[in-house]
Design a protein around this motif. Structure first.
Motif, short mmCIF file in Angstrom:
data_model
loop_
_atom_site.label_atom_id
_atom_site.label_comp_id
_atom_site.label_asym_id
_atom_site.label_seq_id
_atom_site.Cartn_x
_atom_site.Cartn_y
_atom_site.Cartn_z
N LEU A 161 0.84 -1.20 0.00
CA LEU A 161 0.00 0.00 0.00
C LEU A 161 0.87 1.26 0.00
N LEU A 216 3.89 1.61 -1.18
CA LEU A 216 4.46 1.80 -2.52
C LEU A 216 3.44 2.41 -3.46
N MET A 217 2.22 1.86 -3.41
CA MET A 217 1.17 2.35 -4.31
C MET A 217 0.85 3.81 -4.06
N GLY A 270 3.71 6.05 -5.02
CA GLY A 270 3.84 6.13 -6.47
C GLY A 270 2.78 7.02 -7.08
#
Lengths: 327, 295
Positions: free
Chosen positions: B110, B112-113, B116
């Motif tokens: 989560l 990373l998402m 990003g």
């Protein structure tokens, strides 16, 4: 208490997840496919996949067969790449010596990090390895020989054993393939040895392994060092193959990526990490052209894997086959 | 000019102040991590992301809705806490029965998402966020010049840490929380809604991280990446302190922040790794952490 969706101790071929004969046939087929692959696919792409596959397999040795989730394996992968690149470029080492130096560095670093990390268990083990690898990252960031953001570039590829010209794509591919197979055979031997059985016993029930008189910490440390050395081998080979050692390979994002490869392919299966590495590398390659940023893609895969199929692809196939054969 | 160990005292006190401010953030963040881990047994990798979201939310509130610092100090943590509610209800809830490592990996994914996506929409460059008019300017303390906002951050985070400590140690809700940490099955049998308690705890931790983020916004630049390296340092802080005690997390946070500041004065090259070195030493000497008990 292990992350692997583990089953009790099994024998050699079950580790592959398939029956005796089918398993052997598949391995021969896979070998043939790997040997013939450069005819169909761009060798550089294959080399990248093989490097990451070996890296993931080394990581899986620890998480899948000992139940230790290391969040710091990039330190060995990227660290060995730096050492190999530096020794080959600045000290004029031959490729094989440079790779050896990288592996030796990774093993030594693994000994130190492992010694500290196995003092804590479970979730703390993950946090400690993460923090230690971040420390390694900062050291490489500041050390003058790594040229910080630039990395060590245009590493000469040279002649392997004085005869094989690594600057040509095909000899390079088969050299990397050789290193990959060497690593895989070693992992297979470790997993299916008495030593590997004790590792699995530790994974399944650590207190019981202790009560049976095993020096659990020694076994964990040995497994950690082997795993680190193999991750180092992957990094060292990658440095030679791509003529580059850079900070990217030491970051915690790289440690995360290798976890994803293993999780996606199947933790605790011999072929899972290879499948996972191929998938993640291919995915990153194809999505690089779209507007979806890589971290979003990687993160999304993580969430999907954890929520939906924790066994991973190979693990799921193994599970299905087993369910069918027991019916 | 007054000197100490051959260095001007201004330089030392300046770095100590920076250390104290970093320590405030370490304390707030490791406190939230410790609370979440204590009850949910979840290592919240998204903690750094929630810190970043706090800062970004405050910045968005200011630039889009023209809502200033003071309301943001309350609003941003609330908004992030609601996002935390979604994470707990949609994902974490289904992982409680499994190995803890899965929730670590989930929150990692989560994080990373979200980072990003934020980098994509917000850009990686830092955005300035000015402190409120009331807190601009400096005071001369005689031995050093103190920017008022920095003093405010130290005081505010101390207050926040102490209020959370009081909430957990001295109130009925805190008693429920502590009891559920010890034995959630028994507490549920007594008619306490434990699932709700878990959700609340995760929201509290996320809100604390966001509060740290809002406080940090005027000091550091607001950027989608501000939390990603911080979370690893906070992990080290948590390993050093041991997650057994709330007070341990707070004290260790401040102490390591100060130590980092001191290292910047005497041996700047080592300042980025000193906390990890301390962690390694603590692991050698006292593996359970300074305030921890072996779980």
């Amino acid at each position: 208490m292990s992350i692997a969706t583990s089953t009790p101790l099994k024998t050699a071929n079950d580790a592959l997840g398939i029956g005796h004969l089918v398993g052997r046939a598949l391995i021969v087929l896979a070998l043939l496919a790997l040997i013939a692959a450069p005819l169909a696919v761009y060798p550089v792409f294959l080399i990248k996949i093989l490097c990451f596959a070996l890296f993931a397999a080394a990581f899986n040795l620890l998480v899948g067969y000992v139940g230790l989730l290391s969040f710091g394996h990039a330190a060995f992968f990227g660290g060995a790449a730096y050492i190999t690149a530096h020794t080959v470029k600045e000290w004029g080492f031959t490729p094989e010596l440079g790779i050896l130096a990288g592996v030796a560095f990774a093993a030594t670093l693994g000994l130190v990090m492992g010694f500290l990390a196995i003092r804590r268990q479970g979730i703390y083990f993950a946090m400690v390895t993460l923090a230690l690898s971040q420390m390694v990252y900062f050291v490489f960031l500041q050390a003058p020989f790594t040229h910080s953001e630039d990395g060590i570039q245009s590493v000469p590829q040279g002649l392997l054993f004085g005869i094989i010209d690594l600057s040509k794509p095909l000899p390079l591919y088969y050299t990397v393939l050789g290193a990959f197979l060497l690593g895989m055979v070693l992992i297979w031997r470790v997993v299916n040895s008495p030593f590997g059985n004790i590792l699995a016993a530790i994974r399944e029930n650590e207190p019981r392994a202790i009560s049976l008189g095993y020096e659990v910490n020694r076994y964990k440390l040995a497994a950690f060092v082997i795993s680190a050395a193999l991750a180092g081998l992957a990094g060292a080979v990658k440095a030679i193959a791509f003529q580059l050692a850079s900070l990217v390979d030491v970051t915690w994002q790289m440690s995360g990526e290798v976890i994803l490869m293993t999780l996606l392919g199947g933790i605790g299966t011999l072929l899972g990490p290879v499948v996972g590495a191929a998938l993640v590398t291919a995915m990153e390659h194809y999505f690089a052209a779209t507007s979806i940023p890589a971290p979003v893609l990687i993160g999304g895969c993580f969430v999907a894997c954890v929520m939906l199929f924790r066994r991973g692809i190979v693990g799921e196939i193994r599970h299905r086959l087993k369910a069918r054969s027991s019916r | 000019m007054t000197t100490l160990f051959g260095l001007p005292i201004q330089a030392i006190s300046g770095q100590l102040l920076i250390g104290l401010i970093n320590g405030s953030f370490y304390a707030l963040l490791s406190l939230g991590l410790a609370i979440i881990f204590g009850l949910l047994r979840v290592i919240n990798f998204a903690h750094g992301t929630q810190y970043m979201l706090g800062a970004v939310t405050a910045w968005l509130l200011l630039t889009v809705l023209n809502i200033g610092f003071w309301p943001s100090l309350v609003l941003a943590p609330l908004i992030v806490a609601v996002a935390g509610l979604l994470i707990e209800r949609l994902f974490l809830r289904y992982l409680y029965g499994l190995d803890h490592l899965y929730s670590l990996l989930l929150t990692f994914g989560l994080a990373l998402m979200i980072e990003g996506l934020m980098r994509d929409g917000f850009g990686a460059a830092g955005k300035p966020y000015s402190p409120p008019a009331l807190l601009t300017g400096v005071v001369n303390l005689g031995f050093m010049i103190l920017p008022i906002y920095r003093g405010f951050v130290v005081v505010a985070s101390l207050i926040a840490c102490l209020s959370v400590w009081l909430l957990i140690e001295k109130t009925k809700l805190g008693a429920y929380l502590r009891a559920a940490t010890e034995n959630s099955g028994l507490v549920q049998a007594f008619g306490v809604n434990v699932p709700k308690l878990l959700t609340f705890t995760y929201m509290l931790g996320a809100g604390l991280a966001a509060l740290a983020g809002v406080l940090a916004a005027p000091i550091y630049q607001v950027s989608p990446l501000m939390g990603s390296n911080l979370i690893i340092i906070v992990f080290a802080v948590v390993v050093v302190g041991g997650m057994g005690s709330i007070m341990g997390a707070i004290v260790t946070g401040y102490a390591l922040g100060l130590l980092e500041g001191l290292t910047k004065v005497f041996y700047p090259q080592a300042s980025s790794i000193v906390i990890f070195v301390v962690m390694a030493i603590v692991l050698l000497v006292r593996p359970a952490g300074l305030f921890g008990r072996e779980a």
